[in-house]
Design a protein around this motif. Structure first.
Motif, mmCIF file in Angstrom:
data_model
loop_
_atom_site.group_PDB
_atom_site.id
_atom_site.type_symbol
_atom_site.label_atom_id
_atom_site.label_comp_id
_atom_site.label_asym_id
_atom_site.label_seq_id
_atom_site.Cartn_x
_atom_site.Cartn_y
_atom_site.Cartn_z
ATOM 1 N N VAL A 1 0.840 -1.191 0.000
ATOM 2 C CA VAL A 1 0.000 0.000 0.000
ATOM 3 C C VAL A 1 0.879 1.247 0.000
ATOM 4 N N TYR A 2 0.276 2.368 -0.315
ATOM 5 C CA TYR A 2 0.983 3.648 -0.238
ATOM 6 C C TYR A 2 1.495 3.845 1.189
ATOM 7 N N ALA A 3 2.746 4.257 1.295
ATOM 8 C CA ALA A 3 3.361 4.473 2.606
ATOM 9 C C ALA A 3 4.152 5.771 2.573
ATOM 10 N N ASP A 4 4.432 6.284 3.756
ATOM 11 C CA ASP A 4 5.273 7.472 3.883
ATOM 12 C C ASP A 4 6.183 7.244 5.086
ATOM 13 N N PHE A 5 7.485 7.159 4.827
ATOM 14 C CA PHE A 5 8.462 6.952 5.891
ATOM 15 C C PHE A 5 9.064 8.319 6.244
ATOM 16 N N ASP A 6 8.807 8.745 7.450
ATOM 17 C CA ASP A 6 9.153 10.098 7.889
ATOM 18 C C ASP A 6 10.326 10.028 8.868
ATOM 19 N N PHE A 7 11.463 10.593 8.460
ATOM 20 C CA PHE A 7 12.675 10.566 9.279
ATOM 21 C C PHE A 7 13.051 11.957 9.784
ATOM 22 N N ARG A 8 12.049 12.829 9.923
ATOM 23 C CA ARG A 8 12.325 14.213 10.323
ATOM 24 C C ARG A 8 12.391 14.401 11.830
ATOM 25 N N HIS A 9 11.926 13.443 12.597
ATOM 26 C CA HIS A 9 11.905 13.595 14.051
ATOM 27 C C HIS A 9 13.201 13.060 14.657
ATOM 28 N N GLU A 10 13.751 13.808 15.582
ATOM 29 C CA GLU A 10 15.016 13.412 16.180
ATOM 30 C C GLU A 10 14.881 12.151 17.024
ATOM 31 N N ALA A 11 13.742 11.987 17.709
ATOM 32 C CA ALA A 11 13.591 10.894 18.674
ATOM 33 C C ALA A 11 12.982 9.630 18.086
ATOM 34 N N TYR A 12 12.350 9.732 16.906
ATOM 35 C CA TYR A 12 11.714 8.534 16.339
ATOM 36 C C TYR A 12 11.538 8.686 14.825
ATOM 37 N N HIS A 13 11.345 7.524 14.184
ATOM 38 C CA HIS A 13 10.962 7.470 12.775
ATOM 39 C C HIS A 13 9.485 7.082 12.737
ATOM 40 N N GLU A 14 8.674 7.871 12.040
ATOM 41 C CA GLU A 14 7.250 7.570 11.960
ATOM 42 C C GLU A 14 6.934 7.015 10.577
ATOM 43 N N LEU A 15 6.459 5.772 10.561
ATOM 44 C CA LEU A 15 6.120 5.083 9.311
ATOM 45 C C LEU A 15 4.610 5.028 9.205
ATOM 46 N N SER A 16 4.070 5.560 8.126
ATOM 47 C CA SER A 16 2.619 5.591 7.962
ATOM 48 C C SER A 16 2.204 4.793 6.731
ATOM 49 N N PHE A 17 0.998 4.218 6.808
ATOM 50 C CA PHE A 17 0.514 3.326 5.761
ATOM 51 C C PHE A 17 -0.960 3.587 5.496
ATOM 52 N N TRP A 18 -1.344 3.507 4.213
ATOM 53 C CA TRP A 18 -2.749 3.590 3.840
ATOM 54 C C TRP A 18 -3.354 2.177 3.865
ATOM 55 N N GLY A 19 -3.287 1.577 5.005
ATOM 56 C CA GLY A 19 -3.751 0.219 5.209
ATOM 57 C C GLY A 19 -3.002 -0.374 6.383
ATOM 58 N N ILE A 20 -3.260 -1.635 6.674
ATOM 59 C CA ILE A 20 -2.609 -2.303 7.795
ATOM 60 C C ILE A 20 -1.571 -3.269 7.247
ATOM 61 N N PRO A 21 -0.270 -2.991 7.437
ATOM 62 C CA PRO A 21 0.747 -3.933 6.963
ATOM 63 C C PRO A 21 0.670 -5.230 7.765
ATOM 64 N N GLY A 22 0.782 -6.343 7.085
ATOM 65 C CA GLY A 22 0.644 -7.616 7.782
ATOM 66 C C GLY A 22 1.783 -7.908 8.733
ATOM 67 N N GLN A 23 2.975 -7.391 8.409
ATOM 68 C CA GLN A 23 4.139 -7.733 9.234
ATOM 69 C C GLN A 23 5.181 -6.625 9.159
ATOM 70 N N ILE A 24 5.824 -6.384 10.283
ATOM 71 C CA ILE A 24 7.011 -5.542 10.349
ATOM 72 C C ILE A 24 8.165 -6.436 10.778
ATOM 73 N N ARG A 25 9.232 -6.439 10.007
ATOM 74 C CA ARG A 25 10.399 -7.277 10.323
ATOM 75 C C ARG A 25 11.598 -6.375 10.589
ATOM 76 N N ILE A 26 12.270 -6.621 11.688
ATOM 77 C CA ILE A 26 13.482 -5.881 12.041
ATOM 78 C C ILE A 26 14.582 -6.898 12.296
ATOM 79 N N GLN A 27 15.694 -6.754 11.586
ATOM 80 C CA GLN A 27 16.791 -7.713 11.733
ATOM 81 C C GLN A 27 18.103 -6.956 11.827
#
Length: 665
Positions: free
Chosen positions: A188-214
């Motif tokens: 889906v359309y997403a917007d990865f926002d890296f403008r905040h010093e304390a966090y990265h805000e990832l937004s989605f036009w839907g519900i992603p089934g999985q987030i994987r961090i490795q």
């Protein structure tokens, strides 16, 4: 990684640093609702969202689960999240509940000095920190800089100016300087926002089934994990190392006369790429192709015999294809009769304007249409004798078409380039030609790593502009590399010529000297060949291009080893400096230099009128390729006359003798 359960939330730790945290005061999930508006004009998309609701999910209730090692949390009856942390990987499985809405945000802990890369192939900025990146496959735009006349005029006249984030190849994945990668399993359309010093805000036009961090201990190990997950590119065929692939067009006589002239001037030729092998049409943009994918006998009489003749000389012939068919041609009518095209909401014809001609969109979600088009590739390209082709486009799927599988085109849009890549891949795989033929693509998405054997940077302007000229190709190669696309190249001299912007001899030669130090050298005459400088326009350029191509061929033993490493381990051929110099903070900000493997540092001259160039060298003993002078860490200036791109090799390299011999050419 570790999951630490708290009384009213949880934390995910990467070593001794928090990666993800949830508490009532600091929620990591938000849900909401939005109403999008999407407009497309010739592959350029205008995306707007009217947000009606954004709710922080402060309450997380832990629930029992029968799965060992999995913690389940219910967030206010809106989200159900199952978290599994095992070794180097944390996985979040997310399910939307009845009142989840159609928007989701997740916040990942960031750090002030952290750098972030990826999000597919980005052409303006390598380090994404400080900006946000909408992720939607599209034309990248012309100029891509809202402060320039070129972009302004393209926006006004054709809605095609673009911006810094527009890309043919978006992917909801980033790599952090903290040595982890995060991937959202969604199209889906997403917007990865890296403008905040304390966090990265990832937004989605839907519900992603999985987030994987490795995570990994170092960047080379991280690349092995990235590519183990997404897939790895196959090896390049042997013939591609023999020289340049000459992009020529205009019919049998013109093309092969120019090939002979090139050979007479000493240019090593690996292949002849004729994008117009299927015919041509004239438009206001320039000379366009006849989008029906078979040999045009009138335009290229005797082509099969020529292909066989030049293959005996070790020179291969390449063509062009894309996943659309122009209206009112035999192949279009065949596809329409069998219901192989995407349709409008009422089941009627849906035609896309590609610039003064309309085309049907082959519906790859229809298994019969997919097999039909794959069969056409086998018959009309492979069996005909092509050794490769440009597999163009893939990013144009309109959002209001109806697809065979019933899925929304808003969901399938970012998936479309991967389906297109897979169709080409399977055609080679099923004919046993994966090691012999090659196709190159500009569009991509999650999974392209496995199905795209060679990426190309798309349609750059024929100039030195930072956001859309030579410099943008360097950034594109590095960002694609950290996504697992280790084989990358570009149109030498750029492609797009509009208004008064035309390719000069200087642009061509500076681009060519850089291309000599990439996996593949390929020329392109551009969208307006008659008004742009070509390598065959003067004796001096042909002589210099021959020299640069010989240098590229001389690098073959080194390049083959790098391509093998990319195929086996997923380590890219062109690499950011920090891959091998992790303890040097300055290397994390450099996007106009790259390492070609571990042993060559390349600092392309990407501005006009320069005969001296400044480069940054990380700590090592470096030898300037052309002068033999030795340098250590720091910013240095070297002579950079035309044809002597600033290149340095590691003094301790086992390829040192090879590099010394190249310097004498």
């Amino acid at each position: 990684m570790q999951l630490v359960e708290k009384k009213d939330g949880f934390e995910i730790w990467q070593g001794n640093r928090i990666l993800l945290v949830h508490s009532p005061k600091n929620p990591c999930f938000y849900v909401g609702r939005g109403e999008e508006t999407v407009e497309m004009y010739r592959g350029n998309f205008q995306m707007e969202d009217y947000l009606t609701e954004k709710i922080p999910l402060r309450e997380a209730v832990k629930e029992e689960t029968a799965q060992p090692g999995v913690c389940r949390y219910r967030f206010q009856d809106r989200l159900l999240v199952e978290i599994a942390v095992c070794g180097d990987t944390a996985t979040l499985h997310i399910s939307g509940q009845a009142d989840a809405g159609n928007r989701l945000w997740i916040r990942i802990n960031g750090e002030k000095e952290e750098a972030v890369y990826g999000c597919g192939e980005q052409m303006s900025y390598f380090n994404l920190r400080g900006r946000h990146f909408p992720l939607w496959s599209s034309e990248p735009g012309v100029g891509r800089d809202k402060s320039t006349y070129m972009t302004w005029r393209c926006d006004v006249e054709n809605k095609s100016g673009g911006d810094y984030f527009n890309t043919n190849y978006p992917q909801p994945t980033y790599v952090s300087s903290r040595r982890y990668f995060l991937h959202a399993d969604t199209t889906v359309y997403a917007d990865f926002d890296f403008r905040h010093e304390a966090y990265h805000e990832l937004s989605f036009w839907g519900i992603p089934g999985q987030i994987r961090i490795q995570e990994a201990d170092d960047f080379l190990s991280l690349m092995e994990k990235v590519t183990a997950y997404f897939g790895r590119q196959p090896r390049l065929p042997e013939w591609i190392y023999r020289g340049a692939i000459l992009g020529l067009q205009g019919g049998t006589k013109r093309v092969f006369d120019l090939v002979e002239q090139s050979l007479e001037k000493g240019i090593p030729v690996a292949g002849i790429w004729c994008q117009d092998w299927e015919g041509k049409r004239e438009t206001s943009f320039g000379k366009r192709l006849q989008w029906e994918w078979r040999w045009d006998e009138k335009w290229y009489p005797g082509l099969p015999e020529k292909i066989a003749e030049y293959e005996k000389k070790g020179i291969r012939f390449l063509g062009y294809i894309n996943p659309y068919l122009v209206k009112d041609t035999p192949l279009y009518r065949e596809g329409k009769e069998n219901g192989y095209f995407a349709v409008d909401g009422r089941g009627g014809d849906y035609l896309v304007d590609f610039g003064e001609f309309d085309c049907g969109v082959v519906d790859f979600t229809n298994p019969d249409a997919y097999e039909w088009f794959k069969g056409m590739i086998k018959k009309n390209l492979i069996d005909f004798g092509l050794s490769g082709w440009m597999a163009d486009f893939g990013e144009y799927l309109p959002t209001d078409v109806s697809l065979f599988n019933g899925e929304s085109a808003m969901v399938e849009h970012n998936h479309w380039p991967v389906l297109w890549a897979k169709c080409n891949y399977e055609a080679l795989e099923e004919t046993g030609k994966l090691s012999e033929l090659v196709y190159f693509m500009r569009a991509g998405g999650t999974g392209s790593q496995r199905y795209c054997p060679l990426l190309w940077a798309g349609d750059q302007c024929v100039d030195f502009s930072i956001h859309d000229g030579l410099a943008s190709v360097i950034c594109a190669a590095l960002s694609a590399a950290v996504m697992g696309n280790g084989l990358h190249h570009s149109d030498i001299g750029g492609y797009t010529s509009l208004y008064e912007n035309v390719r000069t001899k200087e642009v061509f030669l500076r681009w060519a000297e850089m291309a000599a130090f990439t996996p593949v050298m390929r020329t392109h005459e551009g969208n307006r060949p008659d008004t742009n400088f070509q390598y065959y326009d003067d004796e001096d350029t042909m002589r210099e291009f021959a020299r640069l191509t010989r240098i590229h061929v001389a690098l073959t033993p080194y390049l083959k080893d790098l391509v093998e490493e990319n195929a086996v381990r997923g380590i890219p051929v062109q690499r950011p400096l920090f891959f091998h110099y992790e303890n040097d903070p300055q290397t994390y900000q450099i996007q106009t230099e790259y390492l070609l493997g571990e042993d060559l540092l390349v600092a392309p001259v990407y501005l006009s009128g320069k005969d001296e160039w400044e480069a940054y060298l990380p700590e090592d003993a470096w030898v300037h390729l052309w002068s033999g002078r030795e340098y250590r860490k720091g910013k240095i200036k070297v002579a950079a006359k035309m044809g002597e791109i600033p290149v340095f090799y590691r003094k301790a390299s086992r390829y040192r003798t090879l590099f010394e011999n190249i310097a004498g050419r």
